[in-house]
Design a protein around this motif. Structure first.
Motif, PDB file in Angstrom:
ATOM      1  N   ASN A 114      -9.689 -10.641   6.667  1.00 28.94           N
ATOM      2  CA  ASN A 114     -10.286  -9.349   7.033  1.00 28.94           C
ATOM      3  C   ASN A 114      -9.263  -8.212   6.992  1.00 28.94           C
ATOM      4  O   ASN A 114      -9.315  -7.286   7.796  1.00 28.94           O
ATOM      5  N   PHE A 115      -8.344  -8.272   6.051  1.00 25.66           N
ATOM      6  CA  PHE A 115      -7.292  -7.256   5.913  1.00 25.66           C
ATOM      7  C   PHE A 115      -7.880  -5.845   5.849  1.00 25.66           C
ATOM      8  O   PHE A 115      -7.398  -4.935   6.516  1.00 25.66           O
ATOM      9  N   LEU A 116      -8.935  -5.646   5.059  1.00 27.66           N
ATOM     10  CA  LEU A 116      -9.501  -4.310   4.874  1.00 27.66           C
ATOM     11  C   LEU A 116     -10.355  -3.860   6.053  1.00 27.66           C
ATOM     12  O   LEU A 116     -10.241  -2.716   6.493  1.00 27.66           O
ATOM     13  N   THR A 117     -11.210  -4.741   6.559  1.00 26.93           N
ATOM     14  CA  THR A 117     -12.120  -4.326   7.636  1.00 26.93           C
ATOM     15  C   THR A 117     -11.376  -4.010   8.924  1.00 26.93           C
ATOM     16  O   THR A 117     -11.875  -3.254   9.756  1.00 26.93           O
ATOM     17  N   LYS A 118     -10.181  -4.549   9.088  1.00 27.47           N
ATOM     18  CA  LYS A 118      -9.376  -4.224  10.268  1.00 27.47           C
ATOM     19  C   LYS A 118      -8.727  -2.852  10.146  1.00 27.47           C
ATOM     20  O   LYS A 118      -8.295  -2.285  11.144  1.00 27.47           O
ATOM     21  N   ARG A 119      -8.631  -2.309   8.940  1.00 26.32           N
ATOM     22  CA  ARG A 119      -7.893  -1.069   8.714  1.00 26.32           C
ATOM     23  C   ARG A 119      -8.754   0.131   8.356  1.00 26.32           C
ATOM     24  O   ARG A 119      -8.291   1.252   8.366  1.00 26.32           O
ATOM     25  N   MET A 120     -10.029  -0.091   8.012  1.00 26.16           N
ATOM     26  CA  MET A 120     -10.884   1.003   7.553  1.00 26.16           C
ATOM     27  C   MET A 120     -12.052   1.181   8.507  1.00 26.16           C
ATOM     28  O   MET A 120     -12.888   0.284   8.660  1.00 26.16           O
ATOM     29  N   VAL A 121     -12.134   2.353   9.107  1.00 27.22           N
ATOM     30  CA  VAL A 121     -13.191   2.663  10.063  1.00 27.22           C
ATOM     31  C   VAL A 121     -14.538   2.664   9.343  1.00 27.22           C
ATOM     32  O   VAL A 121     -14.690   3.273   8.279  1.00 27.22           O
ATOM     33  N   GLY A 122     -15.509   1.943   9.895  1.00 28.75           N
ATOM     34  CA  GLY A 122     -16.859   1.895   9.344  1.00 28.75           C
ATOM     35  C   GLY A 122     -17.077   0.793   8.327  1.00 28.75           C
ATOM     36  O   GLY A 122     -18.212   0.468   7.996  1.00 28.75           O
ATOM     37  N   LEU A 123     -16.007   0.206   7.813  1.00 31.24           N
ATOM     38  CA  LEU A 123     -16.126  -0.871   6.833  1.00 31.24           C
ATOM     39  C   LEU A 123     -16.385  -2.180   7.571  1.00 31.24           C
ATOM     40  O   LEU A 123     -15.591  -2.604   8.405  1.00 31.24           O
ATOM     41  N   THR A 124     -17.527  -2.803   7.284  1.00 32.18           N
ATOM     42  CA  THR A 124     -17.866  -4.037   7.987  1.00 32.18           C
ATOM     43  C   THR A 124     -17.961  -5.247   7.072  1.00 32.18           C
ATOM     44  O   THR A 124     -17.948  -6.377   7.554  1.00 32.18           O
ATOM     45  N   ARG A 125     -18.063  -5.020   5.748  1.00 31.00           N
ATOM     46  CA  ARG A 125     -18.166  -6.158   4.838  1.00 31.00           C
ATOM     47  C   ARG A 125     -17.579  -5.789   3.484  1.00 31.00           C
ATOM     48  O   ARG A 125     -17.793  -4.691   2.983  1.00 31.00           O
ATOM     49  N   VAL A 126     -16.850  -6.755   2.896  1.00 31.00           N
ATOM     50  CA  VAL A 126     -16.347  -6.637   1.533  1.00 31.00           C
ATOM     51  C   VAL A 126     -16.586  -7.980   0.861  1.00 31.00           C
ATOM     52  O   VAL A 126     -16.103  -9.005   1.337  1.00 31.00           O
ATOM     53  N   GLY A 127     -17.337  -7.974  -0.256  1.00 31.38           N
ATOM     54  CA  GLY A 127     -17.581  -9.220  -0.979  1.00 31.38           C
ATOM     55  C   GLY A 127     -16.330  -9.676  -1.701  1.00 31.38           C
ATOM     56  O   GLY A 127     -15.701 -10.658  -1.333  1.00 31.38           O
ATOM     57  N   GLU A 128     -15.941  -8.968  -2.721  1.00 28.40           N
ATOM     58  CA  GLU A 128     -14.739  -9.255  -3.496  1.00 28.40           C
ATOM     59  C   GLU A 128     -13.853  -8.017  -3.477  1.00 28.40           C
ATOM     60  O   GLU A 128     -14.355  -6.891  -3.421  1.00 28.40           O
ATOM     61  N   SER A 129     -12.550  -8.234  -3.557  1.00 30.11           N
ATOM     62  CA  SER A 129     -11.646  -7.083  -3.586  1.00 30.11           C
ATOM     63  C   SER A 129     -10.380  -7.452  -4.343  1.00 30.11           C
ATOM     64  O   SER A 129     -10.020  -8.617  -4.459  1.00 30.11           O
ATOM     65  N   SER A 130      -9.728  -6.420  -4.868  1.00 30.86           N
ATOM     66  CA  SER A 130      -8.439  -6.624  -5.527  1.00 30.86           C
ATOM     67  C   SER A 130      -7.546  -5.423  -5.252  1.00 30.86           C
ATOM     68  O   SER A 130      -8.023  -4.302  -5.092  1.00 30.86           O
ATOM     69  N   LEU A 131      -6.264  -5.689  -5.182  1.00 30.18           N
ATOM     70  CA  LEU A 131      -5.264  -4.642  -4.982  1.00 30.18           C
ATOM     71  C   LEU A 131      -4.231  -4.773  -6.091  1.00 30.18           C
ATOM     72  O   LEU A 131      -3.628  -5.834  -6.256  1.00 30.18           O
ATOM     73  N   THR A 132      -4.062  -3.698  -6.847  1.00 30.77           N
ATOM     74  CA  THR A 132      -3.076  -3.672  -7.921  1.00 30.77           C
ATOM     75  C   THR A 132      -1.986  -2.683  -7.540  1.00 30.77           C
ATOM     76  O   THR A 132      -2.280  -1.593  -7.043  1.00 30.77           O
ATOM     77  N   ILE A 133      -0.743  -3.073  -7.763  1.00 29.73           N
ATOM     78  CA  ILE A 133       0.402  -2.206  -7.483  1.00 29.73           C
ATOM     79  C   ILE A 133       1.169  -2.046  -8.786  1.00 29.73           C
ATOM     80  O   ILE A 133       1.667  -3.027  -9.340  1.00 29.73           O
ATOM     81  N   GLU A 134       1.230  -0.801  -9.291  1.00 27.96           N
ATOM     82  CA  GLU A 134       1.855  -0.518 -10.578  1.00 27.96           C
ATOM     83  C   GLU A 134       3.037   0.429 -10.390  1.00 27.96           C
ATOM     84  O   GLU A 134       2.868   1.499  -9.811  1.00 27.96           O
ATOM     85  N   PRO A 135       4.203   0.087 -10.918  1.00 26.03           N
ATOM     86  CA  PRO A 135       5.330   1.026 -10.848  1.00 26.03           C
ATOM     87  C   PRO A 135       5.067   2.230 -11.754  1.00 26.03           C
ATOM     88  O   PRO A 135       4.510   2.086 -12.844  1.00 26.03           O
ATOM     89  N   LEU A 136       5.444   3.418 -11.292  1.00 30.72           N
ATOM     90  CA  LEU A 136       5.247   4.642 -12.078  1.00 30.72           C
ATOM     91  C   LEU A 136       6.538   5.177 -12.659  1.00 30.72           C
ATOM     92  O   LEU A 136       6.518   5.951 -13.606  1.00 30.72           O
ATOM     93  N   GLU A 137       7.667   4.796 -12.094  1.00 31.72           N
ATOM     94  CA  GLU A 137       8.956   5.300 -12.559  1.00 31.72           C
ATOM     95  C   GLU A 137       9.875   4.135 -12.858  1.00 31.72           C
ATOM     96  O   GLU A 137       9.817   3.101 -12.207  1.00 31.72           O
ATOM     97  N   GLU A 138      10.748   4.340 -13.807  1.00 28.14           N
ATOM     98  CA  GLU A 138      11.795   3.358 -14.052  1.00 28.14           C
ATOM     99  C   GLU A 138      12.885   3.531 -13.009  1.00 28.14           C
ATOM    100  O   GLU A 138      13.134   4.633 -12.541  1.00 28.14           O
ATOM    101  N   THR A 139      13.522   2.446 -12.674  1.00 22.76           N
ATOM    102  CA  THR A 139      14.706   2.550 -11.831  1.00 22.76           C
ATOM    103  C   THR A 139      15.889   2.892 -12.715  1.00 22.76           C
ATOM    104  O   THR A 139      15.835   2.737 -13.938  1.00 22.76           O
ATOM    105  N   GLU A 140      16.976   3.355 -12.147  1.00 22.71           N
ATOM    106  CA  GLU A 140      18.160   3.696 -12.933  1.00 22.71           C
ATOM    107  C   GLU A 140      18.666   2.481 -13.704  1.00 22.71           C
ATOM    108  O   GLU A 140      19.085   2.585 -14.844  1.00 22.71           O
ATOM    109  N   ALA A 141      18.641   1.313 -13.097  1.00 26.86           N
ATOM    110  CA  ALA A 141      19.121   0.091 -13.761  1.00 26.86           C
ATOM    111  C   ALA A 141      18.276  -0.220 -15.002  1.00 26.86           C
ATOM    112  O   ALA A 141      18.814  -0.616 -16.033  1.00 26.86           O
TER     113      ALA A 141
END
Length: 79
Positions: A47-74
């Motif tokens: 229940n990661f999402l329902t604990k953090r979002m007010v009014g959200l009581t149900r989520v069937g399927e979910s996905s979280l994508t994290i994409e880098p936007l900048e290159e590091t100096e290395a």
């Protein structure tokens, strides 16, 4: 590091209203430890999402994508 988060939720109930799909995206400056922490909580917390979002009581399927936007100096040194 600048990253883009994309959260997709299907079969959602918010304030007793059924919604087929919600897609949210945002950009943020985070370090690698913060990314690891969010990823770990996403995977291990029931229940990661329902604990953090007010009014959200149900989520069937979910996905979280994290994409880098900048290159590091290395990374840019090798090009």
């Amino acid at each position: 590091m600048r990253v883009k988060f994309v959260l997709t939720m299907d079969d959602v109930v918010v304030n007793d209203q059924k919604i087929d799909q919600i897609i949210m995206d945002w950009e943020s400056d985070v370090d690698k430890d913060e990314i690891l922490e969010v990823s770990h909580k996403w995977i291990t917390t029931q229940n990661f999402l329902t604990k953090r979002m007010v009014g959200l009581t149900r989520v069937g399927e979910s996905s979280l994508t994290i994409e880098p936007l900048e290159e590091t100096e290395a990374e840019s040194e090798y090009e």
